[in-house]
Design a protein around this motif. Structure first.
Motif, PDB file in Angstrom:
ATOM      1  N   PHE A   1       0.687  -1.200   0.183  1.00 44.40           N
ATOM      2  CA  PHE A   1       0.070  -0.039   0.074  1.00 44.40           C
ATOM      3  C   PHE A   1       0.940   1.313   0.176  1.00 44.40           C
ATOM      4  O   PHE A   1       0.409   2.226  -0.785  1.00 44.40           O
ATOM      5  CB  PHE A   1      -0.968  -0.150   1.212  1.00 44.40           C
ATOM      6  CG  PHE A   1      -2.327  -0.823   0.860  1.00 44.40           C
ATOM      7  CD1 PHE A   1      -3.476   0.005   0.576  1.00 44.40           C
ATOM      8  CD2 PHE A   1      -2.473  -2.063   0.685  1.00 44.40           C
ATOM      9  CE1 PHE A   1      -4.682  -0.677   0.325  1.00 44.40           C
ATOM     10  CE2 PHE A   1      -3.447  -2.914   0.380  1.00 44.40           C
ATOM     11  CZ  PHE A   1      -4.600  -2.176   0.018  1.00 44.40           C
ATOM     12  N   PRO A   2       1.961   1.366   0.743  1.00 47.58           N
ATOM     13  CA  PRO A   2       2.771   2.492   0.733  1.00 47.58           C
ATOM     14  C   PRO A   2       3.315   2.800  -0.621  1.00 47.58           C
ATOM     15  O   PRO A   2       3.639   3.887  -1.306  1.00 47.58           O
ATOM     16  CB  PRO A   2       3.966   2.302   1.769  1.00 47.58           C
ATOM     17  CG  PRO A   2       3.148   1.477   2.668  1.00 47.58           C
ATOM     18  CD  PRO A   2       2.093   0.671   1.823  1.00 47.58           C
ATOM     19  N   ARG A   3       3.785   1.528  -1.232  1.00 51.00           N
ATOM     20  CA  ARG A   3       4.307   1.588  -2.474  1.00 51.00           C
ATOM     21  C   ARG A   3       3.412   2.190  -3.697  1.00 51.00           C
ATOM     22  O   ARG A   3       3.809   2.916  -4.464  1.00 51.00           O
ATOM     23  CB  ARG A   3       4.841   0.198  -3.044  1.00 51.00           C
ATOM     24  CG  ARG A   3       5.550   0.270  -4.456  1.00 51.00           C
ATOM     25  CD  ARG A   3       6.107  -1.141  -4.723  1.00 51.00           C
ATOM     26  NE  ARG A   3       5.379  -2.224  -4.673  1.00 51.00           N
ATOM     27  CZ  ARG A   3       4.439  -2.536  -5.695  1.00 51.00           C
ATOM     28  NH1 ARG A   3       4.490  -1.903  -7.047  1.00 51.00           N
ATOM     29  NH2 ARG A   3       3.671  -3.762  -5.585  1.00 51.00           N
TER      30      ARG A   3
ATOM     31  N   ASP B   1      -8.336 -12.179   6.307  1.00 49.36           N
ATOM     32  CA  ASP B   1      -8.945 -10.668   5.796  1.00 49.36           C
ATOM     33  C   ASP B   1      -7.723  -9.679   5.515  1.00 49.36           C
ATOM     34  O   ASP B   1      -6.402  -9.968   5.959  1.00 49.36           O
ATOM     35  CB  ASP B   1      -9.491 -10.107   7.332  1.00 49.36           C
ATOM     36  CG  ASP B   1     -10.915 -10.858   7.059  1.00 49.36           C
ATOM     37  OD1 ASP B   1     -11.558 -11.100   6.141  1.00 49.36           O
ATOM     38  OD2 ASP B   1     -11.633 -10.662   8.365  1.00 49.36           O
ATOM     39  N   PRO B   2      -8.068  -8.555   4.990  1.00 49.03           N
ATOM     40  CA  PRO B   2      -7.010  -7.433   4.964  1.00 49.03           C
ATOM     41  C   PRO B   2      -6.636  -6.938   6.045  1.00 49.03           C
ATOM     42  O   PRO B   2      -7.173  -7.482   7.412  1.00 49.03           O
ATOM     43  CB  PRO B   2      -7.850  -6.242   4.053  1.00 49.03           C
ATOM     44  CG  PRO B   2      -8.697  -7.226   3.459  1.00 49.03           C
ATOM     45  CD  PRO B   2      -9.284  -8.256   4.226  1.00 49.03           C
ATOM     46  N   LEU B   3      -5.723  -6.231   6.352  1.00 46.99           N
ATOM     47  CA  LEU B   3      -5.325  -5.502   7.578  1.00 46.99           C
ATOM     48  C   LEU B   3      -6.433  -5.041   8.465  1.00 46.99           C
ATOM     49  O   LEU B   3      -7.565  -4.542   7.549  1.00 46.99           O
ATOM     50  CB  LEU B   3      -4.087  -4.555   7.386  1.00 46.99           C
ATOM     51  CG  LEU B   3      -2.939  -4.953   6.827  1.00 46.99           C
ATOM     52  CD1 LEU B   3      -1.704  -4.151   6.600  1.00 46.99           C
ATOM     53  CD2 LEU B   3      -2.252  -6.314   7.736  1.00 46.99           C
TER      54      LEU B   3
ATOM     55  N   TYR C   1      -4.227   0.318   7.674  1.00 46.41           N
ATOM     56  CA  TYR C   1      -4.282   0.830   6.665  1.00 46.41           C
ATOM     57  C   TYR C   1      -4.030   2.348   6.545  1.00 46.41           C
ATOM     58  O   TYR C   1      -3.258   3.072   5.945  1.00 46.41           O
ATOM     59  CB  TYR C   1      -5.221   0.723   5.579  1.00 46.41           C
ATOM     60  CG  TYR C   1      -5.303  -0.773   5.135  1.00 46.41           C
ATOM     61  CD1 TYR C   1      -4.338  -1.231   4.106  1.00 46.41           C
ATOM     62  CD2 TYR C   1      -6.335  -1.776   5.678  1.00 46.41           C
ATOM     63  CE1 TYR C   1      -4.517  -2.390   3.623  1.00 46.41           C
ATOM     64  CE2 TYR C   1      -6.333  -2.983   5.088  1.00 46.41           C
ATOM     65  CZ  TYR C   1      -5.128  -3.388   4.285  1.00 46.41           C
ATOM     66  OH  TYR C   1      -5.262  -4.621   3.821  1.00 46.41           O
ATOM     67  N   HIS C   2      -4.596   3.039   7.837  1.00 42.26           N
ATOM     68  CA  HIS C   2      -4.496   4.461   7.713  1.00 42.26           C
ATOM     69  C   HIS C   2      -3.120   4.854   8.214  1.00 42.26           C
ATOM     70  O   HIS C   2      -2.376   5.569   7.637  1.00 42.26           O
ATOM     71  CB  HIS C   2      -5.470   5.054   8.936  1.00 42.26           C
ATOM     72  CG  HIS C   2      -5.433   6.231   9.394  1.00 42.26           C
ATOM     73  ND1 HIS C   2      -4.366   6.949  10.254  1.00 42.26           N
ATOM     74  CD2 HIS C   2      -5.946   7.309   8.905  1.00 42.26           C
ATOM     75  CE1 HIS C   2      -4.410   8.242  10.439  1.00 42.26           C
ATOM     76  NE2 HIS C   2      -5.295   8.546   9.612  1.00 42.26           N
TER      77      HIS C   2
ATOM     78  N   ASP D   1      -2.538  12.853   3.004  1.00 37.42           N
ATOM     79  CA  ASP D   1      -3.232  13.640   3.951  1.00 37.42           C
ATOM     80  C   ASP D   1      -4.744  13.670   4.086  1.00 37.42           C
ATOM     81  O   ASP D   1      -5.129  14.095   4.918  1.00 37.42           O
ATOM     82  CB  ASP D   1      -2.720  14.882   3.730  1.00 37.42           C
ATOM     83  CG  ASP D   1      -3.530  15.690   2.689  1.00 37.42           C
ATOM     84  OD1 ASP D   1      -3.974  14.917   1.778  1.00 37.42           O
ATOM     85  OD2 ASP D   1      -3.207  17.164   2.400  1.00 37.42           O
ATOM     86  N   GLU D   2      -5.366  13.138   3.262  1.00 42.16           N
ATOM     87  CA  GLU D   2      -6.844  12.689   3.285  1.00 42.16           C
ATOM     88  C   GLU D   2      -7.229  11.105   3.191  1.00 42.16           C
ATOM     89  O   GLU D   2      -6.954  10.567   1.985  1.00 42.16           O
ATOM     90  CB  GLU D   2      -7.703  13.370   2.164  1.00 42.16           C
ATOM     91  CG  GLU D   2      -7.547  14.979   2.214  1.00 42.16           C
ATOM     92  CD  GLU D   2      -8.112  15.544   0.858  1.00 42.16           C
ATOM     93  OE1 GLU D   2      -8.988  15.031   0.500  1.00 42.16           O
ATOM     94  OE2 GLU D   2      -7.616  16.680   0.413  1.00 42.16           O
ATOM     95  N   ILE D   3      -7.599  10.531   4.322  1.00 38.75           N
ATOM     96  CA  ILE D   3      -7.591   9.219   4.205  1.00 38.75           C
ATOM     97  C   ILE D   3      -9.176   8.818   4.709  1.00 38.75           C
ATOM     98  O   ILE D   3      -9.454   9.053   5.718  1.00 38.75           O
ATOM     99  CB  ILE D   3      -6.701   8.309   5.152  1.00 38.75           C
ATOM    100  CG1 ILE D   3      -5.138   8.758   4.556  1.00 38.75           C
ATOM    101  CG2 ILE D   3      -6.906   6.835   5.090  1.00 38.75           C
ATOM    102  CD1 ILE D   3      -4.033   8.253   5.533  1.00 38.75           C
ATOM    103  N   ASP D   4      -9.682   8.173   3.822  1.00 39.47           N
ATOM    104  CA  ASP D   4     -11.350   7.730   4.210  1.00 39.47           C
ATOM    105  C   ASP D   4     -11.613   6.219   4.211  1.00 39.47           C
ATOM    106  O   ASP D   4     -11.222   5.710   2.995  1.00 39.47           O
ATOM    107  CB  ASP D   4     -12.046   8.308   3.246  1.00 39.47           C
ATOM    108  CG  ASP D   4     -13.829   8.205   3.645  1.00 39.47           C
ATOM    109  OD1 ASP D   4     -13.977   7.708   4.762  1.00 39.47           O
ATOM    110  OD2 ASP D   4     -14.647   8.585   2.796  1.00 39.47           O
TER     111      ASP D   4
END
Length: 262
Positions: free
Chosen positions: A117-119, A167-169, A174-175, A183-186
């Motif tokens: 995800f960071p990549r 399951d995913p994390l 993820y946040h 800077d915007e995470i929903d």
């Protein structure tokens, strides 16, 4: 762990309307001021959403990436001008920064989300968006029934090589992974209650995606595969009885994420 069987576009699209719900819910949460010039649909499948993104953003260059050649052939048959690319999400790297990375029901197949995800977010332009939807697979009743049937029968030795679905994390993870980049995470979760019809509807749903590793493990033993599917279909029919009117109700939880880079 066994390799998954090849995708069957026709089987996957048998429940097109139900599978589409989550993708459309993800699309409507994209920032209204986003005007992407470069879009990648990762794990694009039959190309339905890549084509929709091209219609919505006619000036954008849209790419659809998928590992499966049969799925991409369906995409190429669409009239929209999309660049169809065969490749693996886990190793994908675009030639340049991307304004929108869209991944509907694909990234849960990829390993090592702490790195992935960071990549992916790192490939975004300033103001670019990562939009992801993933099924939550470990706890729903249908996957517990699959695990029970897989472990009890003459197929158990082969299916023991199939990894249990993870399951995913956690949403908080993820946040935290994306906060240094976006800077915007929903992030949110939704459980859909899908009314399914026809014979063995939950089994037919699972044959479109979730049972692919099991079918691959039994691919060279058709009699064993048929016996496994027969017993599994009966168990799923017991677990998901017909409702008044004839439908079977399948609860299906999903995780959504929309993150924007500053």
């Amino acid at each position: 762990m066994t390799e998954a069987a090849a995708w069957d576009p026709g089987q996957y699209d048998r429940f097109e309307a139900e599978r589409d719900r989550a993708a459309l819910d993800l699309l409507v949460r994209l920032p209204p001021d986003l005007e992407p010039r470069t879009i990648w649909d990762l794990g694009c499948g039959t190309g339905r959403h890549a084509a929709l993104l091209k219609r919505r953003h006619a000036e954008a260059v849209v790419h659809g990436l998928d590992r499966d050649a049969a799925m991409l052939d369906h995409g190429r048959a669409r009239p929209e001008t999309v660049q169809w690319v065969q490749g693996d999400v886990s190793t994908w790297a675009p030639p340049g920064p991307v304004d929108l990375i869209f991944a509907n029901a694909s990234l849960h197949w990829a390993p090592d989300h702490a790195q992935l995800f960071p990549r992916l977010a790192g490939h975004l332009t300033g103001g670019g968006v990562l939009a992801v939807q993933m099924p939550l697979r470990a706890t729903p009743l249908h996957h517990r029934i699959v695990a029970r049937v897989a472990a009890n029968g003459p197929w158990a030795g082969r299916l023991g090589e199939v990894a249990d679905p993870d399951d995913p994390l956690a949403p908080e993870d993820y946040h935290d992974l994306l906060a240094p980049i976006c800077d915007e995470i929903d992030i949110w979760t939704t459980t859909y209650l899908h009314p399914l019809h026809g014979p063995d509807p939950v089994l037919e749903w699972l044959k479109g995606a979730g049972l692919r590793p099991h079918l691959a493990a039994l691919a060279d033993a058709p009699d064993l595969s048929s016996a496994f599917l027969s017993r599994l279909g009966a168990a799923l029919n017991d677990g998901f009885p017909r409702r008044p009117g004839g439908a079977v109700l399948l609860p299906f939880p999903r995780l959504f994420l929309v993150a924007r880079r500053p």
